[in-house]
Design a protein around this motif. Structure first.
Motif, PDB file in Angstrom:
ATOM      1  N   ASP A 337       0.817  -1.055   0.088  1.00 27.09           N
ATOM      2  CA  ASP A 337       0.067  -0.005   0.048  1.00 27.09           C
ATOM      3  C   ASP A 337       0.806   1.280  -0.179  1.00 27.09           C
ATOM      4  O   ASP A 337       0.538   2.054   0.558  1.00 27.09           O
ATOM      5  N   SER A 338       2.051   1.258  -0.727  1.00 23.65           N
ATOM      6  CA  SER A 338       2.927   2.449  -0.783  1.00 23.65           C
ATOM      7  C   SER A 338       2.107   3.458  -1.945  1.00 23.65           C
ATOM      8  O   SER A 338       2.117   3.314  -3.018  1.00 23.65           O
ATOM      9  N   PRO A 339       2.249   4.482  -1.355  1.00 21.50           N
ATOM     10  CA  PRO A 339       1.617   5.581  -2.042  1.00 21.50           C
ATOM     11  C   PRO A 339       2.493   6.037  -3.224  1.00 21.50           C
ATOM     12  O   PRO A 339       2.297   6.330  -4.308  1.00 21.50           O
ATOM     13  N   ALA A 340       3.890   5.829  -3.020  1.00 19.58           N
ATOM     14  CA  ALA A 340       4.893   6.210  -4.002  1.00 19.58           C
ATOM     15  C   ALA A 340       4.809   5.327  -5.111  1.00 19.58           C
ATOM     16  O   ALA A 340       4.656   5.840  -6.396  1.00 19.58           O
ATOM     17  N   LEU A 341       4.552   3.871  -4.824  1.00 15.22           N
ATOM     18  CA  LEU A 341       4.401   3.029  -5.878  1.00 15.22           C
ATOM     19  C   LEU A 341       3.253   3.148  -6.408  1.00 15.22           C
ATOM     20  O   LEU A 341       3.001   2.865  -7.661  1.00 15.22           O
ATOM     21  N   ASP A 342       2.104   3.348  -5.793  1.00 13.28           N
ATOM     22  CA  ASP A 342       0.654   3.711  -6.467  1.00 13.28           C
ATOM     23  C   ASP A 342       0.902   4.879  -7.514  1.00 13.28           C
ATOM     24  O   ASP A 342       0.210   4.533  -8.340  1.00 13.28           O
ATOM     25  N   ILE A 343       1.577   5.753  -7.170  1.00 14.78           N
ATOM     26  CA  ILE A 343       1.611   7.039  -8.140  1.00 14.78           C
ATOM     27  C   ILE A 343       2.357   6.573  -9.140  1.00 14.78           C
ATOM     28  O   ILE A 343       2.113   6.951 -10.260  1.00 14.78           O
ATOM     29  N   ALA A 344       3.526   5.818  -9.136  1.00 16.20           N
ATOM     30  CA  ALA A 344       4.234   5.476 -10.193  1.00 16.20           C
ATOM     31  C   ALA A 344       3.465   4.438 -11.143  1.00 16.20           C
ATOM     32  O   ALA A 344       3.627   4.551 -12.444  1.00 16.20           O
ATOM     33  N   VAL A 345       2.794   3.527 -10.694  1.00 17.62           N
ATOM     34  CA  VAL A 345       1.772   2.763 -11.527  1.00 17.62           C
ATOM     35  C   VAL A 345       0.617   3.631 -12.352  1.00 17.62           C
ATOM     36  O   VAL A 345       0.557   3.386 -13.410  1.00 17.62           O
ATOM     37  N   ARG A 346       0.159   4.350 -11.427  1.00 14.69           N
ATOM     38  CA  ARG A 346      -0.750   5.312 -12.108  1.00 14.69           C
ATOM     39  C   ARG A 346      -0.242   6.316 -13.481  1.00 14.69           C
ATOM     40  O   ARG A 346      -1.056   6.145 -14.386  1.00 14.69           O
TER      41      ARG A 346
END
Length: 447
Positions: A337-346
Motif C-alpha cells: 500500500d505504498s503511495p509512491a508505488l501507487d503513483i508510479a503505476v498510475r
C-alpha cells in the motif's frame, strides 16, 4: 536464563521479536508453515530490509540461541512462552481483519501443549479477539494442559524495529490470569529495569491500544494533508503552518508533515479493520471519521498525478518520468500500500515511461509491478527525465542539490512529494519545482 520462548510467524514482527528475545539471552525457536522461509532464516538470511536486524539474526543463529522450524509439535513440547506474531491482513471480502492465521496458530498450539505454557498475542487484532481465543483454547486444549493467555501488542516502527523492541517507549500487558503478568515481567526485565513504563490491563484495552495509536497517527497525517488542500488552493506555507501548530504542546510537531500520505502494511488496513469492527459492534458512526481520513490520504496520490499532467502540459504519454522512492517510508523495503508505488503505476497506466529507483524497495516493487523499469541507481533513473518525482524521503534523496541532477535530466522539472528540498534553492538554479501543500497556478480549481 531457563525460560524458553517460541515465536509463531516469521514475518516482520515475528523475526524481529525472535531475534531480540535471543539478544536478551533467551533460547528461542521461530516457527512458520513456509519451509523456504524457515530454511532461509536458519541460514541467517533476512528476507526483508530492516536496519540492524540482519546482523542480530546472524549472530544468534550462529550462536545456536535462535533456531527456526516448521514443527509445531516441537515448540509445543519445548517452549514455556509462545508469542503469536502472524499477520492479520485485510480480508478479501471487506475491510475487516482476516483472523484465519491467528486462529490457526492458537489451535495448533492449544491442541499440542501438554504441560504449563503461556500464549501471548502480539498481532494487531479486532477488539474482542483475545476473549474469543480464550474460549477457543478452553474448548480445544488437552484437559491436563495448563494454558494461560495474555495480550502484548507491538509498537514497532519499520526502520526502528530493533530499537523499539529492545528499548520500547511503553509495554502494554493484557493479563487476566494468574501468573501471566509475572512471566511477562521476567521476559521484559531489562526494559523494566531501565524504567520503561508498563501498563497492565484487561484483554480489550490491550487490543485497543495498538489500533487507537494507529488511528490517531493516521488522523494526524491526514489532518495536515487536509490543510495542504487549502494552501494548494488559496496559498500559504503548509510547512510554516505545521511548525506553528507543533509549538502547541497539546499537538506536537511529529508526523505533521504534508506529503503523499501514509501507507505500509499497518496504518491503512488497521484503520479499515477498526471501522469494520465497530460496525460489527453496532457502533456504525463511531469511527466514521476514519473513512474521511482514508479518503484524504488517497487524494494525495491523485494530487501528484494531476501535478505531473500539469507540469508536462498534459503531454504525459511518452514522457520520461523518474520516480525516486517506492517503499512506503525510508529505511524499509516494504511496498505494501505504498503511495509512491501507487503513483508510479498510475503514471505508467497514463502512458508515461516510468523509471523507478529505491535504495531497498526495487525488488519488492518489481515483484508486484514488473512492467515498470527499475533503475540500478539514481543517475540511471533520472537520465533524460522530463520530470523527476521525489516520493520517499530516503537520506540520499533529501541530500540532493540541483547540481546533482541538472546535467542528467532532459528538463528541470521536479515534484517534491515529501517537502524535503529547498524550493528556493532549486528555483534559483532554474528548476520548476512544486511540493505538497504548495499552490500551483495551472491546477487552479482542481484537486
Amino acid at each position: 536464563m531457563s525460560m524458553k520462548i517460541s515465536v509463531v510467524g516469521t514475518g516482520y514482527l515475528g523475526v524481529t521479536h525472535a531475534a531480540c528475545m535471543a539478544e536478551l539471552g533467551f533460547e528461542v525457536i521461530g516457527v512458520d508453515v513456509d519451509p523456504h522461509k524457515v530454511r532461509m532464516l536458519s541460514e541467517g538470511h533476512l528476507p526483508f530490509h530492516e536496519p540492524g536486524l540482519g546482523e542480530l539474526l546472524r549472530t544468534h543463529v550462529e550462536s545456536g540461541r535462535l533456531r527456526f522450524t516448521t514443527d509445531y509439535e516441537q515448540i509445543a513440547e519445548w517452549a514455556d512462552v509462545h508469542f503469536i506474531g502472524v499477520g492479520t491482513p485485510q480480508r478479501n471480502d471487506g475491510h475487516g481483519a482476516d483472523m484465519r492465521y491467528v486462529d490457526a496458530a492458537v489451535i495448533e498450539l492449544a491442541t499440542r501443549i501438554r504441560g504449563k505454557a503461556l500464549i501471548v498475542g502480539k498481532s494487531t487484532v479486532p477488539v474482542g479477539t483475545a476473549r474469543r481465543l480464550h474460549g477457543l483454547i478452553a474448548a480445544t486444549a488437552d484437559p491436563q494442559a495448563d494454558i494461560t493467555l495474555a495480550w502484548n501488542p507491538e509498537f514497532l516502527r519499520e526502520g526502528y524495529a530493533v530499537r523499539d523492541t529492545m528499548t520500547p517507549d511503553r509495554l502494554v500487558l493484557g493479563c487476566e490470569e494468574a501468573g501471566s503478568e509475572a512471566i511477562l515481567r521476567q521476559v521484559y526485565a531489562r526494559a523494566l529495569d531501565a524504567g520503561t513504563p508498563v501498563i497492565v490491563t484487561d484483554f480489550e484495552t490491550a487490543e485497543l491500544v495498538k489500533v487507537a495509536a494507529n488511528a490517531f497517527l493516521a488522523t494526524k497525517i491526514s489532518f495536515i494533508n487536509s490543510f495542504a488542500e487549502i494552501t494548494e488552493t488559496i496559498g500559504g506555507d503548509i510547512t510554516v503552518l505545521a511548525d506553528a501548530l507543533g509549538h502547541d504542546a497539546r499537538i506536537g510537531r511529529k508526523f505533521l508533515n504534508a506529503g503523499v500520505g501514509f501507507g505500509g502494511g499497518c496504518l491503512p488496513k488497521d484503520i479499515r479493520a477498526l471501522q469494520a469492527r465497530t460496525s460489527e459492534l453496532g457502533l456504525t458512526h463511531t469511527m466514521g471519521f476514519l473513512a474521511e481520513v482514508d479518503e484524504i490520504n488517497l487524494r494525495r496520490r491523485e494530487r501528484v498525478v494531476r501535478l505531473s499532467h500539469a507540469m508536462l502540459q498534459d503531454q504525459l504519454v511518452g514522457a520520461r518520468v523518474a520516480v525516486l522512492g517506492v517503499s512506503f517510508k525510508p529505511d524499509s523495503d516494504d511496498v505494501r500500500d505504498s503511495p509512491a508505488l501507487d503513483i508510479a503505476v498510475r503514471l505508467f497506466n497514463a502512458g508515461a515511461d516510468v523509471l523507478v529507483y529505491d535504495p531497498e524497495g526495487n525488488k519488492n516493487a518489481a515483484e508486484r509491478f514488473p512492467r515498470l523499469f527499475y533503475a540500478n541507481d539514481l543517475a540511471e533513473a533520472v537520465a533524460n527525465a522530463d520530470l523527476v518525482l521525489l516520493l520517499t524521503e530516503w537520506a540520499e534523496f533529501k541530500a540532493l542539490v540541483p547540481a546533482d541532477l541538472e546535467q542528467l535530466v532532459a528538463a528541470r522539472r521536479l515534484i517534491d512529494g515529501r517537502n524535503v528540498l529547498s524550493r528556493s534553492q532549486w528555483e534559483e538554479a532554474g528548476w520548476e519545482i512544486v511540493g505538497m501543500g504548495q499552490h500551483y497556478a495551472p491546477l487552479d480549481g482542481q484537486l
